[in-house]
Design a protein around this motif. Structure first.
Motif, PDB file in Angstrom:
ATOM      1  N   VAL A   9       0.881  -1.171   0.000  1.00 43.94           N
ATOM      2  CA  VAL A   9       0.000   0.000   0.000  1.00 43.94           C
ATOM      3  C   VAL A   9       0.913   1.213   0.000  1.00 43.94           C
ATOM      4  N   TYR A  19      -4.318   6.369  -1.448  1.00 43.40           N
ATOM      5  CA  TYR A  19      -3.567   5.149  -1.170  1.00 43.40           C
ATOM      6  C   TYR A  19      -3.706   4.226  -2.366  1.00 43.40           C
ATOM      7  N   VAL A  21      -3.437   0.516  -3.397  1.00 43.76           N
ATOM      8  CA  VAL A  21      -3.381  -0.848  -2.878  1.00 43.76           C
ATOM      9  C   VAL A  21      -3.009  -1.750  -4.048  1.00 43.76           C
ATOM     10  N   SER A  31      -3.603  -2.991  -9.287  1.00 46.37           N
ATOM     11  CA  SER A  31      -3.638  -1.790  -8.458  1.00 46.37           C
ATOM     12  C   SER A  31      -5.006  -1.124  -8.408  1.00 46.37           C
TER      13      SER A  31
END
Length: 164
Positions: A9, A19, A21, A31
């Motif tokens: 992350v 963010y 991830v 992603s």
């Protein structure tokens, strides 16, 4: 025996701070951009915008992007670890992560420095949602994005990294 796939992350201060991830699937990082970051509260559904795949080497990237390839701005590794695929079909058979993403539902067990426990990615008509599964690692009272702002690699906050 193959090693477990990684997850990372990254906190990215692009046009809007968010963010990213990322899960290792078939040799790349799949992603999702999560604007408000992961929540430990199983009641909270976080918007997760599916984005472009990244090379595995990108998992350890920290720095300031000056070009537009991945969006300019500072990036820190906010959390990292490995994950276990928990996705099952109607017959209770394990579903490959790439196929699960294609189908629109992926459930994983994260084993990170900050994030642990089960999480579900579910595609909606427009985007995806990231939701913490109710388990022993769920904590509606804890906001890790506030409580743990530092990189797991450098120990810097994103503002400290951007300031040089």
């Amino acid at each position: 025996m193959p090693s477990q796939p990684i997850f990372v992350v990254q906190l990215h201060d692009a046009r809007r701070r968010h963010y990213d991830v990322r899960l290792e699937v078939d040799g790349v990082l799949k992603s999702w951009a999560v604007p408000r970051g992961p929540s430990l509260d199983p009641v909270v559904k976080r918007l997760a915008v599916f984005t472009t795949d990244h090379d595995l080497e990108y998992a350890s990237y920290e720095g300031v992007h000056r070009d537009a390839q991945y969006g300019s701005g500072a990036v820190i590794v906010w959390d990292a670890g490995v994950y276990t695929n928990l996705t099952r079909d109607d017959r209770r058979q394990l579903v490959d992560p790439a196929e699960a993403i294609e189908r629109g539902h992926l459930k994983v067990q994260l084993h990170g420095l900050k994030l642990n426990g089960a999480w579900a990615f579910t595609r909606t008509s427009a985007d995806w949602l990231l939701v913490k599964v109710k388990d022993a690692d769920a904590d509606p009272m804890l906001d890790l994005t506030v409580a743990e702002p530092r990189s797991v690699l450098s120990g810097l906050t994103i503002d400290e990294l951007a300031a040089g």
